[in-house]
Design a protein around this motif. Structure first.
Motif, PDB file in Angstrom:
ATOM      1  N   LEU A 229       0.846  -1.186   0.000  1.00 13.23           N
ATOM      2  CA  LEU A 229       0.000   0.000   0.000  1.00 13.23           C
ATOM      3  C   LEU A 229       0.886   1.242   0.000  1.00 13.23           C
ATOM      4  N   LEU A 230       0.605   2.170  -0.897  1.00 12.78           N
ATOM      5  CA  LEU A 230       1.359   3.422  -1.007  1.00 12.78           C
ATOM      6  C   LEU A 230       0.609   4.537  -0.289  1.00 12.78           C
ATOM      7  N   SER A 231       1.350   5.383   0.432  1.00  8.24           N
ATOM      8  CA  SER A 231       0.738   6.513   1.121  1.00  8.24           C
ATOM      9  C   SER A 231       1.609   7.747   0.945  1.00  8.24           C
ATOM     10  N   ALA A 232       0.968   8.892   0.711  1.00  8.13           N
ATOM     11  CA  ALA A 232       1.643  10.184   0.581  1.00  8.13           C
ATOM     12  C   ALA A 232       1.122  11.104   1.672  1.00  8.13           C
ATOM     13  N   SER A 233       2.036  11.824   2.314  1.00  8.77           N
ATOM     14  CA  SER A 233       1.659  12.561   3.505  1.00  8.77           C
ATOM     15  C   SER A 233       2.176  13.995   3.464  1.00  8.77           C
ATOM     16  N   MET A 234       1.587  14.807   4.327  1.00  8.31           N
ATOM     17  CA  MET A 234       2.042  16.185   4.506  1.00  8.31           C
ATOM     18  C   MET A 234       3.350  16.260   5.289  1.00  8.31           C
ATOM     19  N   ARG A 261       1.656  15.941  -2.012  1.00  5.30           N
ATOM     20  CA  ARG A 261       0.207  16.034  -2.220  1.00  5.30           C
ATOM     21  C   ARG A 261      -0.349  14.862  -3.014  1.00  5.30           C
ATOM     22  N   ALA A 262       0.425  14.315  -3.950  1.00  4.25           N
ATOM     23  CA  ALA A 262      -0.078  13.242  -4.809  1.00  4.25           C
ATOM     24  C   ALA A 262       1.033  12.236  -5.069  1.00  4.25           C
ATOM     25  N   ALA A 263       0.653  10.967  -5.159  1.00  2.00           N
ATOM     26  CA  ALA A 263       1.592   9.885  -5.472  1.00  2.00           C
ATOM     27  C   ALA A 263       0.833   8.777  -6.178  1.00  2.00           C
ATOM     28  N   GLN A 264       1.503   8.150  -7.155  1.00  2.00           N
ATOM     29  CA  GLN A 264       0.864   7.114  -7.957  1.00  2.00           C
ATOM     30  C   GLN A 264       1.852   5.992  -8.229  1.00  2.00           C
ATOM     31  N   TRP A 265       1.349   4.747  -8.191  1.00  2.00           N
ATOM     32  CA  TRP A 265       2.131   3.618  -8.663  1.00  2.00           C
ATOM     33  C   TRP A 265       2.217   3.650 -10.186  1.00  2.00           C
ATOM     34  N   SER A 266       3.328   3.186 -10.737  1.00  2.00           N
ATOM     35  CA  SER A 266       3.378   2.925 -12.170  1.00  2.00           C
ATOM     36  C   SER A 266       2.657   1.613 -12.458  1.00  2.00           C
ATOM     37  N   SER A 267       2.357   1.369 -13.717  1.00  2.00           N
ATOM     38  CA  SER A 267       1.591   0.168 -14.068  1.00  2.00           C
ATOM     39  C   SER A 267       2.368  -1.111 -13.787  1.00  2.00           C
ATOM     40  N   CYS A 268       3.708  -1.038 -13.791  1.00  2.00           N
ATOM     41  CA  CYS A 268       4.522  -2.221 -13.518  1.00  2.00           C
ATOM     42  C   CYS A 268       4.727  -2.454 -12.032  1.00  2.00           C
ATOM     43  N   GLY A 269       4.388  -1.480 -11.188  1.00  5.53           N
ATOM     44  CA  GLY A 269       4.539  -1.617  -9.753  1.00  5.53           C
ATOM     45  C   GLY A 269       5.956  -1.475  -9.251  1.00  5.53           C
ATOM     46  N   ARG A 270       6.887  -1.031 -10.092  1.00  9.47           N
ATOM     47  CA  ARG A 270       8.285  -0.885  -9.693  1.00  9.47           C
ATOM     48  C   ARG A 270       8.686   0.568  -9.464  1.00  9.47           C
ATOM     49  N   ARG A 271       7.827   1.501  -9.802  1.00  6.97           N
ATOM     50  CA  ARG A 271       8.166   2.914  -9.675  1.00  6.97           C
ATOM     51  C   ARG A 271       7.017   3.664  -9.012  1.00  6.97           C
ATOM     52  N   ILE A 272       7.375   4.789  -8.402  1.00  8.57           N
ATOM     53  CA  ILE A 272       6.390   5.640  -7.752  1.00  8.57           C
ATOM     54  C   ILE A 272       6.569   7.059  -8.273  1.00  8.57           C
ATOM     55  N   LEU A 273       5.500   7.628  -8.794  1.00  9.67           N
ATOM     56  CA  LEU A 273       5.496   9.010  -9.245  1.00  9.67           C
ATOM     57  C   LEU A 273       4.885   9.874  -8.154  1.00  9.67           C
ATOM     58  N   SER A 274       5.566  10.949  -7.805  1.00  6.04           N
ATOM     59  CA  SER A 274       5.098  11.796  -6.710  1.00  6.04           C
ATOM     60  C   SER A 274       5.278  13.260  -7.067  1.00  6.04           C
ATOM     61  N   GLY A 275       4.410  14.089  -6.511  1.00  8.72           N
ATOM     62  CA  GLY A 275       4.483  15.536  -6.677  1.00  8.72           C
ATOM     63  C   GLY A 275       4.006  16.209  -5.415  1.00  8.72           C
ATOM     64  N   GLY A 276       4.558  17.381  -5.131  1.00  2.00           N
ATOM     65  CA  GLY A 276       4.215  18.030  -3.880  1.00  2.00           C
ATOM     66  C   GLY A 276       4.243  19.531  -3.951  1.00  2.00           C
ATOM     67  N   PHE A 277       4.187  20.130  -2.775  1.00  2.00           N
ATOM     68  CA  PHE A 277       4.153  21.586  -2.666  1.00  2.00           C
ATOM     69  C   PHE A 277       5.526  22.211  -2.846  1.00  2.00           C
ATOM     70  N   ASP A 278       6.575  21.411  -3.032  1.00  2.00           N
ATOM     71  CA  ASP A 278       7.878  21.952  -3.400  1.00  2.00           C
ATOM     72  C   ASP A 278       8.033  22.101  -4.910  1.00  2.00           C
ATOM     73  N   SER A 279       6.943  21.885  -5.656  1.00  2.00           N
ATOM     74  CA  SER A 279       6.898  22.012  -7.123  1.00  2.00           C
ATOM     75  C   SER A 279       7.789  20.994  -7.824  1.00  2.00           C
ATOM     76  N   MET A 280       8.149  19.925  -7.148  1.00  2.00           N
ATOM     77  CA  MET A 280       9.019  18.915  -7.735  1.00  2.00           C
ATOM     78  C   MET A 280       8.226  17.685  -8.149  1.00  2.00           C
ATOM     79  N   LEU A 281       8.659  17.093  -9.267  1.00  2.00           N
ATOM     80  CA  LEU A 281       8.141  15.816  -9.752  1.00  2.00           C
ATOM     81  C   LEU A 281       9.251  14.784  -9.627  1.00  2.00           C
ATOM     82  N   HIS A 282       8.955  13.650  -9.022  1.00  2.00           N
ATOM     83  CA  HIS A 282       9.953  12.600  -8.853  1.00  2.00           C
ATOM     84  C   HIS A 282       9.354  11.268  -9.275  1.00  2.00           C
TER      85      HIS A 282
END
Length: 509
Positions: A229-234, A261-282
Motif C-alpha cells: 500500500l502506497l501513502s503520501a503525507s504532509m 500532495r499526490a503519489a501514484q504507482w506505475s503500471s509495472c509496480g516498480r516505480r512511484i510518481l510523486s508531486g508536492g508543494f515543493d513544485s518537484m516531480l519525482h
C-alpha cells in the motif's frame, strides 16, 4: 618532515610553486621511531602510480605491557568507501616502542609524466600540509580556473533532465525481503475472478508511522504485489506498507522538501510518481530509491495521473491554470492544457485515454461552467466545460470499473453521477448524499465489481452506498479526524484501506 608532497596535473592553477628535490628513500627507511612523524609509503593494490601515504603520529594510548599499537586500515577498505571516516577501529600490534602510533590513511595520485622534467629529475610539486585530525572524506581537487568559472555562474534552476540522484530511503522491518514477495493470502485469489464485495466490519491493522495528514493511499496495481500500500503525507514522506500480512512499513522515501500532495504507482509496480508543494516531480525506483525522473515545475502540484495505455506518459496539475503532459523517456513536456482557472483539484482519464477530465476551483456566482472540463488528450483542445452547473467544487473524481460512468465528489456534501461519454450528462435521478466534505479533499472509490461506492467524511466516518439505488448500506466509524480516502483492495474481496487527516492508516475486513 611534517608535510606530504602531492603532485597535481594542473600546473597553471596556482602561481606559487616550489622546486623540491625527490626525497631520499634510504633516509626514510632508517628514521628512528622516536621522531615526531614517520612516513611510510605503499602502493595501493590494483593501481599504478598511486601512492598511499600513512602518517604515524604519536598518541598516549599504551597497553599494560608497554607494547604500543598501530591503528591501520588496509588500503582496500578505503578504495571501496571514500566517504566514511578515515579513522578506523581496525588495529594490530606492530612495534614495541614507547608510544602508540596511529596512522591515518590518504590516497593521492602522482603527477603525470608530462609535468615532470626527465632531464633534471625535478618535478614541480605543491606542498600540502596534512591535518592531524580525523578526515571525514577526500574532496577532489578543483583547478582554480574551474573554481572561478563556477563562482561566476549564478545558481541555476534544476533542469528538466533525468538523473540518478538517490532518494533518502529508510527500510522498515524486513522491508527488503517482503517488498517483492507474493502474499499467501493473495495467492488463492490470483487465478479466479473477483468475488462479490461485502462491507468490511472489523479492524485488522492500525498504522501510525506518518507524522502529518495522509493525502492519498493506493494499492499496488500488480495483482501479485498488491499486498503493498502506497501513502503520501504532509510530513514530506512517501511510505510503502505491507498492509495485508503484517501491517508494517516496508520503506520510507524522503525525496520532497515540502508536503507530498499526490503519489501514484506505475503500471509495472516498480516505480512511484510523486508531486508536492515543493513544485518537484519525482519518479522513484521502489527497490533502490533512485530517482529515474526528476523535474522542477512552475507550480505546486496537487494532482497526478498516469496515462492508462502509455505507461511513460503522465499528467500533472496544481496551483496553476495549466495542466501538463510529460514524457518520462525524454523528460520533456508533451502538451500544455490551459484553462481560465486558478487550481486543478483532480484528474481523471476516461477509458482508452483519448480524453480526460479535470476538476477545478472555478465557481461563478450563478453557475460553475468550468468546474469540470473535458479535454482531448492529443490535440489539447477543450471538448466541454458545461458538464457540472452547480455552485460546488469537486475535489475528487472516480471512474466506474465496468460501466461508462464516473462520479464527482462535491463540496455540497453529495456525489454526482455522470456519463463518461459525450456530452457527459449528469444523472439527476441519482445523488449519493449523507456524508460530509466541508472543504476537505475527500476521495471516493468504486468497489472492483462496481456494486458499492465508498467515500470518506469530514467527521471521520466511512459511508458505503449501493451504486444502483444510491442508498446508504452501512456507516463505519473509522477515524476521529476527517477521513480523506477509502479504497477497496483490487484482489481480496471486502478488504478496505482508509486514512485520515491525523496521519493514521487503517485496514478493515
Amino acid at each position: 618532515m611534517s608535510s606530504s608532497l602531492v603532485a597535481y596535473d594542473d600546473s597553471d592553477s596556482e602561481t606559487e610553486t616550489e622546486k623540491t628535490e625527490v626525497p631520499n628513500t634510504s633516509s626514510r627507511e632508517t628514521s628512528h621511531p622516536s621522531s615526531s612523524v614517520n612516513r611510510v609509503q605503499y602502493y595501493a593494490p590494483g593501481s599504478l602510480g598511486t601512492k598511499s601515504t600513512y602518517e604515524m603520529q604519536p598518541t598516549e594510548n599504551r597497553d599494560s605491557s608497554g607494547t604500543s599499537t598501530v591503528c591501520e586500515d588496509p588500503p582496500e577498505h578505503y578504495a571501496q568507501n571514500n566517504n566514511t571516516d578515515l579513522t578506523s577501529p581496525y588495529c594490530r600490534r606492530a612495534y614495541t616502542g614507547r608510544a602508540a602510533l596511529c596512522m591515518s590513511y590518504k590516497n593521492y595520485e602522482q603527477t603525470s609524466s608530462s609535468s615532470t622534467n626527465s632531464g633534471n629529475g625535478i618535478s614541480q610539486k605543491r606542498i600540502h600540509k596534512d591535518s592531524t585530525t580525523a578526515i571525514k572524506g577526500i574532496r577532489p581537487y578543483i583547478p582554480k580556473r574551474l573554481r572561478q568559472e563556477n563562482s561566476s555562474i549564478p545558481e541555476k534552476k534544476e533542469s528538466d533532465q533525468r538523473h540518478s540522484s538517490d532518494c533518502d530511503v529508510k527500510l522498515g522491518i524486513s522491508g527488503e525481503q517482503t517488498s517483492r514477495k507474493i502474499s499467501e493470502l493473495i495467492k488463492p485469489y490470483l487465478g479466479s475472478k473477483y468475488k462479490l464485495t461485502e462491507v468490511p466490519k472489523s479492524l485488522i491493522f492500525y498504522m501510525t508511522k506518518h507524522s502529518g495528514p495522509v493525502n492519498e493511499i493506493q494499492w499496488c496495481p500488480v495483482r501479485e504485489q498488491s499486498h503493498m500500500l502506497l501513502s503520501a503525507s504532509m510530513d514530506k514522506t512517501i511510505k510503502v506498507w505491507d498492509a495485508v500480512d503484517t501491517g508494517c512499513c516496508l520503506k520510507t522515501y524522503s525525496c520532497h522538501s515540502c508536503a507530498v500532495r499526490a503519489a501514484q504507482w506505475s503500471s509495472c509496480g516498480r516505480r512511484i510518481l510523486s508531486g508536492g508543494f515543493d513544485s518537484m516531480l519525482h519518479l522513484t525506483d521502489v527497490e533502490t530509491g533512485k530517482q529515474i525522473f526528476s523535474s522542477k515545475n512552475e507550480f505546486r502540484i496537487s494532482a497526478l495521473k498516469f496515462h492508462p495505455t502509455e505507461s511513460n506518459v503522465f499528467i500533472c496539475g496544481g496551483f496553476s491554470p495549466e495542466v501538463k503532459a510529460w514524457d518520462i523517456r525524454t523528460s520533456k513536456v508533451l502538451r500544455v492544457y490551459k484553462a481560465a482557472v486558478q487550481q486543478t483539484l483532480d484528474i481523471l482519464f476516461l477509458p482508452e485515454g483519448r480524453e480526460f477530465l479535470t476538476s477545478t476551483d472555478a465557481v461563478s456566482r450563478d453557475s460553475a461552467d468550468r468546474t469540470i472540463i473535458a479535454w482531448d488528450f492529443q490535440s489539447a483542445a477543450k471538448i466541454s466545460n458545461q458538464i457540472f452547473h452547480e455552485r460546488y467544487t469537486c475535489p475528487s473524481l472516480t471512474l466506474h470499473p465496468k460501466e461508462s460512468m464516473f462520479v464527482a465528489q462535491t463540496n455540497g456534501n453529495y456525489m454526482a453521477l455522470f456519463s463518461a461519454q459525450r456530452p457527459y450528462r449528469i444523472n439527476k435521478k441519482k445523488r449519493y448524499e449523507g456524508h460530509k466534505v466541508e472543504g476537505f479533499a475527500v476521495g471516493c472509490e468504486f468497489s472492483p465489481d462496481g456494486t458499492l461506492l465508498v467515500t470518506g467524511s469530514s467527521d471521520g466516518k466511512v459511508f458505503f452506498y449501493n451504486y444502483h439505488t444510491a442508498r446508504i448500506i452501512r456507516t463505519l466509524s473509522a477515524h476521529k479526524e476527517a477521513c480523506v480516502s477509502a479504497i477497496f483492495h483490487p484482489v481480496l474481496p471486502s478488504l478496505l484501506a482508509t486514512c485520515d487527516w491525523a496521519g493514521e492508516i487503517k485496514i478493515w475486513q
